[in-house]
Design an enzyme around this catalytic site. Structure first.
Site, short mmCIF file in Angstrom:
data_model
loop_
_atom_site.label_atom_id
_atom_site.label_comp_id
_atom_site.label_asym_id
_atom_site.label_seq_id
_atom_site.Cartn_x
_atom_site.Cartn_y
_atom_site.Cartn_z
N PHE A 197 4.54 33.49 22.27
CA PHE A 197 4.35 32.51 21.22
C PHE A 197 5.70 32.19 20.58
O PHE A 197 6.39 33.09 20.12
CB PHE A 197 3.36 33.02 20.15
CG PHE A 197 2.90 31.90 19.28
CD1 PHE A 197 1.89 31.05 19.70
CD2 PHE A 197 3.49 31.67 18.05
CE1 PHE A 197 1.49 29.98 18.91
CE2 PHE A 197 3.10 30.61 17.25
CZ PHE A 197 2.09 29.77 17.69
N GLU B 103 6.66 15.58 23.30
CA GLU B 103 5.87 16.73 22.85
C GLU B 103 6.77 17.95 22.68
O GLU B 103 7.83 18.04 23.31
CB GLU B 103 4.79 16.94 23.92
CG GLU B 103 3.58 17.75 23.67
CD GLU B 103 2.96 17.87 22.30
OE1 GLU B 103 3.69 18.08 21.32
OE2 GLU B 103 1.73 17.86 22.24
N ASP B 104 6.36 18.86 21.83
CA ASP B 104 7.14 20.10 21.67
C ASP B 104 6.88 21.07 22.81
O ASP B 104 7.81 21.64 23.38
CB ASP B 104 6.87 20.75 20.30
CG ASP B 104 5.38 20.98 20.02
OD1 ASP B 104 4.53 20.53 20.83
OD2 ASP B 104 5.06 21.60 18.99
N ASP C 196 1.18 23.77 26.74
CA ASP C 196 0.74 25.15 26.89
C ASP C 196 -0.43 25.15 27.90
O ASP C 196 -0.20 25.20 29.11
CB ASP C 196 0.35 25.64 25.48
CG ASP C 196 -0.05 27.09 25.42
OD1 ASP C 196 0.37 27.86 26.28
OD2 ASP C 196 -0.77 27.48 24.48
N ARG D 262 9.27 26.02 11.17
CA ARG D 262 9.70 24.77 11.82
C ARG D 262 11.19 24.51 11.62
O ARG D 262 11.82 23.80 12.40
CB ARG D 262 8.92 23.57 11.25
CG ARG D 262 7.44 23.58 11.57
CD ARG D 262 6.83 22.22 11.24
NE ARG D 262 5.39 22.26 11.10
CZ ARG D 262 4.52 22.17 12.09
NH1 ARG D 262 4.94 22.02 13.32
NH2 ARG D 262 3.22 22.21 11.87
P1 IMP Z 1 -2.11 22.92 24.62
O1 IMP Z 1 -3.22 21.97 24.35
O2 IMP Z 1 -2.62 24.32 24.87
O3 IMP Z 1 -1.17 22.48 25.73
O4 IMP Z 1 -1.31 23.10 23.29
C1 IMP Z 1 -0.44 22.20 22.80
C2 IMP Z 1 -0.14 22.44 21.34
O5 IMP Z 1 -0.39 23.80 20.92
C3 IMP Z 1 1.32 22.22 21.12
O6 IMP Z 1 1.59 20.86 20.86
C4 IMP Z 1 1.62 23.12 19.95
O7 IMP Z 1 1.33 22.45 18.76
C5 IMP Z 1 0.64 24.29 20.09
N1 IMP Z 1 1.30 25.44 20.75
C6 IMP Z 1 1.07 25.93 21.99
N2 IMP Z 1 1.84 26.99 22.25
C7 IMP Z 1 2.60 27.18 21.14
C8 IMP Z 1 3.63 28.14 20.79
O8 IMP Z 1 4.02 29.03 21.55
N3 IMP Z 1 4.17 27.98 19.55
C9 IMP Z 1 3.79 27.00 18.67
N4 IMP Z 1 2.85 26.10 18.97
C10 IMP Z 1 2.25 26.19 20.19
#
Ligand code: IMP
Length: 179
Positions: free
Chosen positions: A151, A98-99, A102, A164
């Site tokens: 962010f 995963e990238d 959050d 990207r």
């Molecule tokens: P989560 O479900 O809140 O953990 O979010 C996960 C997804 O939200 C990640 O796989 C990203 O695609 C997107 N995301 C969350 N924070 C960021 C950020 O700071 N920059 C870009 N994408 C984010």
């Protein structure tokens, strides 16, 4: 906004050194196994491409496309699989790539979903983690960097599909980046 206007948070060299370390650790941990890497599209494709080349093991790669509903910058936890795996993971050792984790909602959904496919094991590699925003706890087995609640874009991560291609992790103000 031009891509060069994102402020550098983690530079290219720091990322590549950390990715190499993660690859070496994964290589040791899975020494006698054959891994299936599952990069979560789209954000993790750059990280996954570098990470897999730092892993010195036989491995397979299968992509999973997810769309997480919410506004531009916040996940709602409602997740849709936009492109599914092409092969069974039953009895396989799976490493999800995963990238960023959050709130953890996307990963938690994904792990529940993968479990129903009866893999032998599932671990998580994430380039970034924002623990201050966690809404559910997700254990990350291989973590690149912990970051503050900002962010971030670049190295595969986007804002409204842009940035990207930045070779580093940058910070943009999502409000200022609109348009
Ligand atoms: P989560 O479900 O809140 O953990 O979010 C996960 C997804 O939200 C990640 O796989 C990203 O695609 C997107 N995301 C969350 N924070 C960021 C950020 O700071 N920059 C870009 N994408 C984010």
């Amino acid at each position: 906004m031009r891509t060069s206007e994102a402020r550098v948070l983690i530079d290219q060299k720091t990322i590549s050194e950390r990715v190499l370390e993660l690859g070496q650790t994964i290589t040791k941990d899975y020494a006698d196994k054959e891994l299936v890497l599952i990069p979560v599209l789209k954000g993790s494709f750059v990280f996954a491409a570098d990470l897999m080349r730092a892993i010195d093991l036989p491995l397979a790669v299968d992509f999973l496309g997810l769309r997480s509903y919410g506004d531009d910058t916040k996940s709602s936890g409602v997740v849709q699989i936009t492109s599914d795996l092409t092969h069974s993971i039953e009895d396989r050792d799976v490493l999800v790539v995963e990238d960023i984790v959050d709130t953890g909602l996307t990963m938690s959904y994904l792990l529940e979903n993968l479990k129903t496919r009866r893999p032998r094991s599932v671990r998580v590699a994430s380039l970034l983690h924002k623990p201050s925003r966690a809404r559910v706890s997700v254990s990350i087995d291989y973590l690149g960097f912990t970051i503050e609640d900002v962010f971030v874009v670049g190295y595969g991560l986007d804002h409204a599909q842009r940035y990207r291609n930045l070779p580093y992790i940058g910070h943009v103000d999502p409000a200022a980046a609109k348009g």
